[in-house]
Design an enzyme around this catalytic site. Structure first.
Site, PDB file in Angstrom:
ATOM      1  N   CYS A 124      10.284   1.178   1.389  1.00 31.27           N
ATOM      2  CA  CYS A 124      11.065  -0.124   1.685  1.00 31.27           C
ATOM      3  C   CYS A 124      12.676   0.645   1.808  1.00 31.27           C
ATOM      4  O   CYS A 124      13.394   0.108   2.541  1.00 31.27           O
ATOM      5  CB  CYS A 124      11.016  -1.097   0.483  1.00 31.27           C
ATOM      6  SG  CYS A 124      10.989  -0.609  -0.810  1.00 31.27           S
TER       7      CYS A 124
ATOM      8  N   GLU B  12      10.451  -8.604  -3.622  1.00 30.32           N
ATOM      9  CA  GLU B  12      10.799  -7.381  -3.275  1.00 30.32           C
ATOM     10  C   GLU B  12      10.362  -7.242  -1.855  1.00 30.32           C
ATOM     11  O   GLU B  12       9.252  -6.881  -1.799  1.00 30.32           O
ATOM     12  CB  GLU B  12      10.280  -6.284  -4.396  1.00 30.32           C
ATOM     13  CG  GLU B  12      10.667  -6.656  -5.688  1.00 30.32           C
ATOM     14  CD  GLU B  12      12.605  -6.296  -5.946  1.00 30.32           C
ATOM     15  OE1 GLU B  12      13.199  -5.891  -5.087  1.00 30.32           O
ATOM     16  OE2 GLU B  12      12.682  -6.564  -7.075  1.00 30.32           O
TER      17      GLU B  12
ATOM     18  N   LYS C 174      -3.229  -8.212  -7.860  1.00 33.92           N
ATOM     19  CA  LYS C 174      -3.842  -8.341  -6.261  1.00 33.92           C
ATOM     20  C   LYS C 174      -3.112  -6.999  -5.338  1.00 33.92           C
ATOM     21  O   LYS C 174      -2.399  -7.308  -4.923  1.00 33.92           O
ATOM     22  CB  LYS C 174      -3.684  -9.607  -5.792  1.00 33.92           C
ATOM     23  CG  LYS C 174      -4.990 -10.035  -4.609  1.00 33.92           C
ATOM     24  CD  LYS C 174      -5.215  -9.005  -3.607  1.00 33.92           C
ATOM     25  CE  LYS C 174      -4.134  -8.813  -2.501  1.00 33.92           C
ATOM     26  NZ  LYS C 174      -4.503  -7.745  -1.427  1.00 33.92           N
TER      27      LYS C 174
ATOM     28  N   GLU D  71      12.788  -3.194  10.688  1.00 32.65           N
ATOM     29  CA  GLU D  71      12.426  -2.239   9.806  1.00 32.65           C
ATOM     30  C   GLU D  71      11.169  -1.400  10.456  1.00 32.65           C
ATOM     31  O   GLU D  71      10.271  -2.052  10.990  1.00 32.65           O
ATOM     32  CB  GLU D  71      11.815  -2.885   8.772  1.00 32.65           C
ATOM     33  CG  GLU D  71      11.096  -2.146   7.603  1.00 32.65           C
ATOM     34  CD  GLU D  71      10.465  -2.502   6.394  1.00 32.65           C
ATOM     35  OE1 GLU D  71       9.746  -3.794   6.481  1.00 32.65           O
ATOM     36  OE2 GLU D  71      10.660  -2.270   5.227  1.00 32.65           O
TER      37      GLU D  71
ATOM     38  N   TRP E 245       0.900  -1.465  -0.035  1.00 38.27           N
ATOM     39  CA  TRP E 245      -0.042   0.154  -0.060  1.00 38.27           C
ATOM     40  C   TRP E 245       0.812   1.290  -0.095  1.00 38.27           C
ATOM     41  O   TRP E 245       0.176   2.112   0.065  1.00 38.27           O
ATOM     42  CB  TRP E 245      -0.845   0.006   1.195  1.00 38.27           C
ATOM     43  CG  TRP E 245      -0.092  -0.621   2.619  1.00 38.27           C
ATOM     44  CD1 TRP E 245      -0.368  -1.770   2.874  1.00 38.27           C
ATOM     45  CD2 TRP E 245       0.778   0.419   3.231  1.00 38.27           C
ATOM     46  NE1 TRP E 245       0.364  -1.906   3.900  1.00 38.27           N
ATOM     47  CE2 TRP E 245       1.229  -0.499   4.411  1.00 38.27           C
ATOM     48  CE3 TRP E 245       1.143   1.658   3.250  1.00 38.27           C
ATOM     49  CZ2 TRP E 245       1.956  -0.164   5.177  1.00 38.27           C
ATOM     50  CZ3 TRP E 245       2.133   1.938   4.175  1.00 38.27           C
ATOM     51  CH2 TRP E 245       2.449   1.265   5.141  1.00 38.27           C
TER      52      TRP E 245
ATOM     53  N   GLY F 206       6.351  -6.775  -0.838  1.00 37.68           N
ATOM     54  CA  GLY F 206       5.712  -6.347   0.369  1.00 37.68           C
ATOM     55  C   GLY F 206       6.648  -7.108   1.685  1.00 37.68           C
ATOM     56  O   GLY F 206       8.011  -6.919   1.435  1.00 37.68           O
ATOM     57  N   SER F 207       6.367  -7.264   2.541  1.00 37.23           N
ATOM     58  CA  SER F 207       7.247  -7.811   3.778  1.00 37.23           C
ATOM     59  C   SER F 207       7.836  -9.116   3.740  1.00 37.23           C
ATOM     60  O   SER F 207       7.356  -9.906   3.025  1.00 37.23           O
ATOM     61  CB  SER F 207       6.356  -7.710   5.151  1.00 37.23           C
ATOM     62  OG  SER F 207       5.339  -8.628   4.822  1.00 37.23           O
TER      63      SER F 207
ATOM     64  N   ALA G 100      -3.053  -4.152  -2.660  1.00 40.85           N
ATOM     65  CA  ALA G 100      -3.160  -4.250  -1.144  1.00 40.85           C
ATOM     66  C   ALA G 100      -4.653  -3.840  -1.013  1.00 40.85           C
ATOM     67  O   ALA G 100      -5.140  -3.160  -1.632  1.00 40.85           O
ATOM     68  CB  ALA G 100      -2.143  -3.192  -0.575  1.00 40.85           C
TER      69      ALA G 100
HETATM   70  P1  NAP Z   1       2.524  -7.289   3.411  1.00 42.73           P
HETATM   71  O1  NAP Z   1       1.709  -7.324   4.433  1.00 42.73           O
HETATM   72  O2  NAP Z   1       3.633  -8.340   3.283  1.00 42.73           O
HETATM   73  O3  NAP Z   1       1.454  -7.304   2.044  1.00 42.73           O
HETATM   74  C1  NAP Z   1       1.787  -7.150   0.700  1.00 42.73           C
HETATM   75  C2  NAP Z   1       0.833  -7.836  -0.237  1.00 42.73           C
HETATM   76  O4  NAP Z   1       0.871  -9.198   0.100  1.00 42.73           O
HETATM   77  C3  NAP Z   1      -0.555  -7.152   0.211  1.00 42.73           C
HETATM   78  O5  NAP Z   1      -1.288  -7.144  -1.208  1.00 42.73           O
HETATM   79  C4  NAP Z   1      -1.251  -8.093   0.893  1.00 42.73           C
HETATM   80  O6  NAP Z   1      -2.583  -8.357   0.945  1.00 42.73           O
HETATM   81  C5  NAP Z   1      -0.608  -9.550   0.374  1.00 42.73           C
HETATM   82  N1  NAP Z   1      -0.683 -10.787   1.219  1.00 42.73           N
HETATM   83  C6  NAP Z   1      -0.731 -10.890   2.564  1.00 42.73           C
HETATM   84  N2  NAP Z   1      -0.892 -12.192   2.896  1.00 42.73           N
HETATM   85  C7  NAP Z   1      -0.719 -12.806   1.710  1.00 42.73           C
HETATM   86  C8  NAP Z   1      -0.287 -14.072   1.619  1.00 42.73           C
HETATM   87  N3  NAP Z   1      -0.791 -15.150   2.473  1.00 42.73           N
HETATM   88  N4  NAP Z   1      -0.303 -14.476   0.206  1.00 42.73           N
HETATM   89  C9  NAP Z   1      -0.220 -13.734  -0.796  1.00 42.73           C
HETATM   90  N5  NAP Z   1      -0.537 -12.346  -0.355  1.00 42.73           N
HETATM   91  C10 NAP Z   1      -0.697 -11.953   0.729  1.00 42.73           C
HETATM   92  O7  NAP Z   1       3.225  -5.802   3.267  1.00 42.73           O
HETATM   93  P2  NAP Z   1       2.527  -4.353   3.427  1.00 42.73           P
HETATM   94  O8  NAP Z   1       2.494  -4.262   4.800  1.00 42.73           O
HETATM   95  O9  NAP Z   1       1.242  -4.089   2.547  1.00 42.73           O
HETATM   96  O10 NAP Z   1       3.803  -3.595   2.800  1.00 42.73           O
HETATM   97  C11 NAP Z   1       4.871  -3.035   3.596  1.00 42.73           C
HETATM   98  C12 NAP Z   1       6.195  -3.952   3.367  1.00 42.73           C
HETATM   99  O11 NAP Z   1       6.540  -4.069   2.062  1.00 42.73           O
HETATM  100  C13 NAP Z   1       7.368  -3.326   4.098  1.00 42.73           C
HETATM  101  O12 NAP Z   1       8.022  -4.606   4.772  1.00 42.73           O
HETATM  102  C14 NAP Z   1       8.314  -2.952   2.812  1.00 42.73           C
HETATM  103  O13 NAP Z   1       9.525  -2.874   3.377  1.00 42.73           O
HETATM  104  C15 NAP Z   1       7.740  -3.872   1.848  1.00 42.73           C
HETATM  105  N6  NAP Z   1       8.150  -3.244   0.407  1.00 42.73           N
HETATM  106  C16 NAP Z   1       9.330  -3.431  -0.201  1.00 42.73           C
HETATM  107  C17 NAP Z   1       9.469  -2.839  -1.337  1.00 42.73           C
HETATM  108  C18 NAP Z   1      10.770  -3.360  -2.202  1.00 42.73           C
HETATM  109  O14 NAP Z   1      10.878  -3.216  -3.312  1.00 42.73           O
HETATM  110  N7  NAP Z   1      11.503  -4.321  -1.909  1.00 42.73           N
HETATM  111  C19 NAP Z   1       8.854  -2.011  -1.854  1.00 42.73           C
HETATM  112  C20 NAP Z   1       7.925  -1.492  -1.150  1.00 42.73           C
HETATM  113  C21 NAP Z   1       7.369  -2.093   0.124  1.00 42.73           C
HETATM  114  P3  NAP Z   1      -3.530  -7.407   1.874  1.00 42.73           P
HETATM  115  O15 NAP Z   1      -3.227  -5.977   1.723  1.00 42.73           O
HETATM  116  O16 NAP Z   1      -4.819  -7.845   1.558  1.00 42.73           O
HETATM  117  O17 NAP Z   1      -2.979  -7.749   3.086  1.00 42.73           O
HETATM  118 MG    MG Z   2       0.236  -6.077   5.693  1.00 43.78          MG
END
Ligand code: NAP
Ligand code: MG
Length: 489
Positions: A287, A253, A179, A389, A155, A232-233, A181
């Site tokens: 990130c 990523e 899909k 983080e 998001w 994501g995370s 956020a």
């Molecule tokens: P997240 O909780 O990992 O969620 C990312 C995405 O994964 C969302 O669309 C989420 O859906 C979905 N998801 C959750 N559980 C899942 C599952 N079991 N199977 C498949 N998909 C699933 O991350 P976030 O809190 O949205 O974002 C923050 C994180 O992203 C931070 O750790 C940040 O460092 C990282 N990030 C990394 C980069 C990079 O380029 N390396 C860039 C930006 C952000 P829902 O929203 O419906 O939960």
């Molecule tokens: Mg999350």
């Protein structure tokens, strides 16, 4: 050209080139600066996931065979349509994400730029002829698109993080199911609206909304999805890797815990400016945000003074009412709670608060997830702000005595996404850029992610790349064709 309207995409899924009313339940989407509901998304059902996969599989057979030039033209058209509707798309993003409108506009324009970059790259995907050890043979290495991509995105950058996967898929000849956020789904649906205007064939792009643990997981487990492109995370990334029931291409990523090193040869004013931008932009929800800063002891207090003043000078506001504010609200309750937790942990363990530390005061901040940019000094490595983080507007600072010590503390983390150095001494610059175990090292600047260089993390920060040639190649399989033609044999 019609402008996208929230009311038209609320509750919709984009499947097979059509916006369809989702058949599942509804999930509220909130403006995090105001605490008001702006619309609802549909929780995609298992049948709808199957329908999207089926439509993406059929579209892949067509799209992968279309000449690269046609795909390039489609990307350029998409870029133009997105840029032409920038204000409207940015308003949608600010309403669901909380960032100031000007920042959202900048992000939409970068998405448009990505469309043009990948449009240019699409016609430059070359194969290779590889030498053989016998005459009469030719070995060709051909690049073929992987197939159906499942893109799962967070998001914090609702347009760009969808866009890089979308553009690379379109350029390569893959089809894609996005899909987004749960917190920021409407930006992705607005992009889908542009895809359909750009004349991209039905089924090449699909958008499914709903919970990651259900809809994202269904894509991970679906036998009709050939690759998962996830941002994501690290925790969810690892879960995805572990829960793939069959072999699947993955690009992950993931999270970061990015250090900045300021040596005694640094331009202190430039370092303060860089630290302020990269610690707090997007409320630290990046990130590649600077999480922790190591400063050479002789310039430590001078740096801290300047940094505290610069942080205090940042303006905060409701992103729709104050388009030019430096900072908006955070995207939800969770990252705000984590920021407060990391701050409390640091203060309990003896850190010194030098800027921020609480929410801004005033009626306009009462309903949103606001927090002031916060700096804690004299931090030790055992504090969460230094070792985890934070993903919020909080940064920890500590002094160092030798370059070796700075590098080893910077590397003392499971993450390896981005690192930053401010120094003018060439030897210091070379030593640190060689030693930092990160996919990105930015020296005397804080913008490591440019469109035509590879961007990716090491260690728990992920596998694979986005941006650049390398990012595009993530969407191809290589095929070795060894041909006996007999000439010269
Ligand atoms: P997240 O909780 O990992 O969620 C990312 C995405 O994964 C969302 O669309 C989420 O859906 C979905 N998801 C959750 N559980 C899942 C599952 N079991 N199977 C498949 N998909 C699933 O991350 P976030 O809190 O949205 O974002 C923050 C994180 O992203 C931070 O750790 C940040 O460092 C990282 N990030 C990394 C980069 C990079 O380029 N390396 C860039 C930006 C952000 P829902 O929203 O419906 O939960
Ligand atoms: Mg999350």
């Amino acid at each position: 050209m019609p402008a996208v309207k929230l009311s038209q995409i609320s509750g919709k899924l984009f499947i097979g080139g059509q916006f369809v009313e989702g058949r599942g339940g509804r999930i509220d989407v909130i403006n995090p600066a105001r605490g008001e509901m702006i619309g609802q998304i549909a929780a995609t059902t298992a049948e709808e996931v199957d329908a999207a996969v089926e439509s993406a599989r059929a579209a892949f057979r067509v799209w992968s065979r279309v000449p690269a030039k046609v795909r390039a033209n489609a990307l350029h058209a998409l870029g133009e349509l997105i840029a032409a509707d920038v204000l409207n798309m940015a308003q949608i993003m600010t309403s669901e994400q909380g960032k100031p409108l000007n920042e959202a506009k900048g992000e939409i324009l970068k998405l448009a730029e990505a469309c043009h970059f990948y449009g240019e790259e699409a016609v430059r995907v070359f194969g290779e002829i590889v030498p053989n050890d016998q005459n009469g043979y030719q070995s060709q290495v051909v690049r073929e698109p992987i197939g159906v991509v499942g893109a799962i995105t967070p998001w914090n950058y609702p347009a760009e993080l969808v866009g890089w996967k979308l553009c690379a898929s379109l350029a390569a000849g893959c089809s894609i199911i996005i899909k987004p956020a749960e917190l920021t789904p409407f930006t992705a649906l607005a992009i889908a609206e542009k895809v359909s205007e750009a004349g991209i064939p039905a089924g090449v792009v699909n958008v499914l909304t709903g919970k990651g643990s259900i809809v994202g997981q269904a894509l991970v487990e679906h036998s009709g999805v050939d690759k998962i492109a996830f941002t994501g995370s690290s925790a969810v990334g690892l879960h995805i890797q572990r829960s793939c029931p069959s072999v699947k291409r993955l690009s992950l990523e993931l999270g970061g815990n990015c250090p900045m090193i300021v040596t005694k040869s640094a331009d202190i004013d430039a370092a303060v400016k860089g630290a302020t931008r990269r610690s707090f932009r997007n409320m630290g929800q990046i990130c590649i945000a600077i999480n922790r800063i190591y400063v050479a002891r002789p310039i430590y207090e001078t740096f801290l003074d300047g940094f505290a003043k610069a942080a205090d000078a940042l303006t905060i506001g409701d992103g729709l009412d104050n388009p030019a504010a430096d900072l908006g609200s955070m995207a939800s309750r969770d990252p705000l709670a984590k920021t407060r937790d990391h701050l409390d942990d640091a203060l309990v363990k003896g850190a010194r608060l030098v800027a921020g530390g609480n929410a801004p005061q005033g009626p306009e901040f009462e309903k949103g997830f606001f927090f002031r940019p916060t700096i804690v000094a004299d931090c030790t490595q055992d504090m969460k702000v230094m070792s985890e983080e934070t993903f919020g507007p909080l940064v920890g600072v500590a002094p160092f005595d030798s370059l070796e010590e700075a590098a080893s503390r910077a590397n003392d983390t499971p993450y390896g996404l981005a690192s930053y150095v401010y120094a003018r001494d060439l030897e210091e610059i070379y030593q640190l850029s060689a030693e930092l175990d990160y996919g990105n090292v930015a020296i005397n600047n804080v913008d490591a992610g440019i469109m035509n260089a590879p961007y990716g993390g090491r260690k728990q920060s992920g596998i694979g790349y986005e941006h650049g040639r390398e990012g595009l190649l993530e969407y191809f399989n290589f095929k070795h064709v060894r041909l006996f033609h007999g000439v010269g044999a």
